[in-house]
Structures are given as C-alpha cells and as structure tokens.
Design a protein around this motif. Sequence first.
Motif, PDB file in Angstrom:
ATOM      1  N   ARG A  36       0.835  -1.210   0.000  1.00  0.00           N
ATOM      2  CA  ARG A  36       0.000   0.000   0.000  1.00  0.00           C
ATOM      3  C   ARG A  36       0.865   1.253   0.000  1.00  0.00           C
ATOM      4  NH1 ARG A  36      -3.887  -0.618   4.887  1.00  0.00           N
ATOM      5  NH2 ARG A  36      -2.120  -1.804   5.599  1.00  0.00           N
ATOM      6  N   TRP A  38       3.882   1.550  -1.178  1.00  0.00           N
ATOM      7  CA  TRP A  38       4.505   1.676  -2.493  1.00  0.00           C
ATOM      8  C   TRP A  38       3.504   2.230  -3.508  1.00  0.00           C
ATOM      9  CZ3 TRP A  38       8.874   2.454  -4.560  1.00  0.00           C
ATOM     10  CH2 TRP A  38       9.080   2.231  -5.928  1.00  0.00           C
ATOM     11  N   ALA A  39       2.259   1.740  -3.457  1.00  0.00           N
ATOM     12  CA  ALA A  39       1.225   2.234  -4.374  1.00  0.00           C
ATOM     13  C   ALA A  39       0.976   3.728  -4.148  1.00  0.00           C
ATOM     14  CB  ALA A  39      -0.067   1.440  -4.195  1.00  0.00           C
ATOM     15  N   ASP A  40       0.910   4.154  -2.893  1.00  0.00           N
ATOM     16  CA  ASP A  40       0.732   5.580  -2.587  1.00  0.00           C
ATOM     17  C   ASP A  40       1.915   6.399  -3.100  1.00  0.00           C
ATOM     18  OD1 ASP A  40      -1.721   5.198  -1.419  1.00  0.00           O
ATOM     19  OD2 ASP A  40      -0.963   5.308   0.647  1.00  0.00           O
ATOM     20  N   ARG A  42       3.937   5.673  -5.586  1.00  0.00           N
ATOM     21  CA  ARG A  42       3.901   5.729  -7.052  1.00  0.00           C
ATOM     22  C   ARG A  42       2.830   6.686  -7.534  1.00  0.00           C
ATOM     23  NH1 ARG A  42       5.266   0.794 -10.339  1.00  0.00           N
ATOM     24  NH2 ARG A  42       5.224   2.467 -11.834  1.00  0.00           N
ATOM     25  N   ARG A  43       1.731   6.773  -6.798  1.00  0.00           N
ATOM     26  CA  ARG A  43       0.628   7.641  -7.188  1.00  0.00           C
ATOM     27  C   ARG A  43       0.931   9.109  -6.892  1.00  0.00           C
ATOM     28  NH1 ARG A  43      -3.072   4.508  -5.579  1.00  0.00           N
ATOM     29  NH2 ARG A  43      -3.034   5.079  -3.390  1.00  0.00           N
ATOM     30  N   HIS A  44       1.566   9.396  -5.747  1.00  0.00           N
ATOM     31  CA  HIS A  44       1.746  10.773  -5.306  1.00  0.00           C
ATOM     32  C   HIS A  44       3.181  11.274  -5.367  1.00  0.00           C
ATOM     33  CE1 HIS A  44      -2.363  10.710  -3.942  1.00  0.00           C
ATOM     34  NE2 HIS A  44      -2.116   9.619  -3.248  1.00  0.00           N
TER      35      HIS A  44
END
Length: 55
Positions: A36, A38-40, A42-44
């Motif tokens: 989670r 890492w996903a945040d 990559r998104r921000h």
Amino acid sequence: MAGRTTDPGGRHDSFIRLPFTYPPDVLTEAVHRLPRAWADFRRHGPVPEQGHPLV
C-alpha cells in the motif's frame, strides 16, 4: 527506516530497512503495509524532506 539513516556512507538512500529484531507481529504488519505504501508513493511521488528524520 530509511536506508540513509542506517548507512552513513549514503550508498543505500533508495532502500528501506526492516530490523528483524522487531517483534514478529510488527514485522508481519510492516510487510502487509509495504504494498500500500509503495502504491501511494507511485501515485503521489516523494514528499520533500523537512527537518531531521525521526529515528
């Protein structure tokens, strides 16, 4: 912990470190949270560093 916090030479700035001395339940939770985080990231993108890191 950020890699640079534990590597004075600065060779591991792009790594994180999970001390295996943490209790098993803490390590398990950390491993579950990493995707989670890492996903945040990559998104921000990275957050500019402010002040001194918490250690």
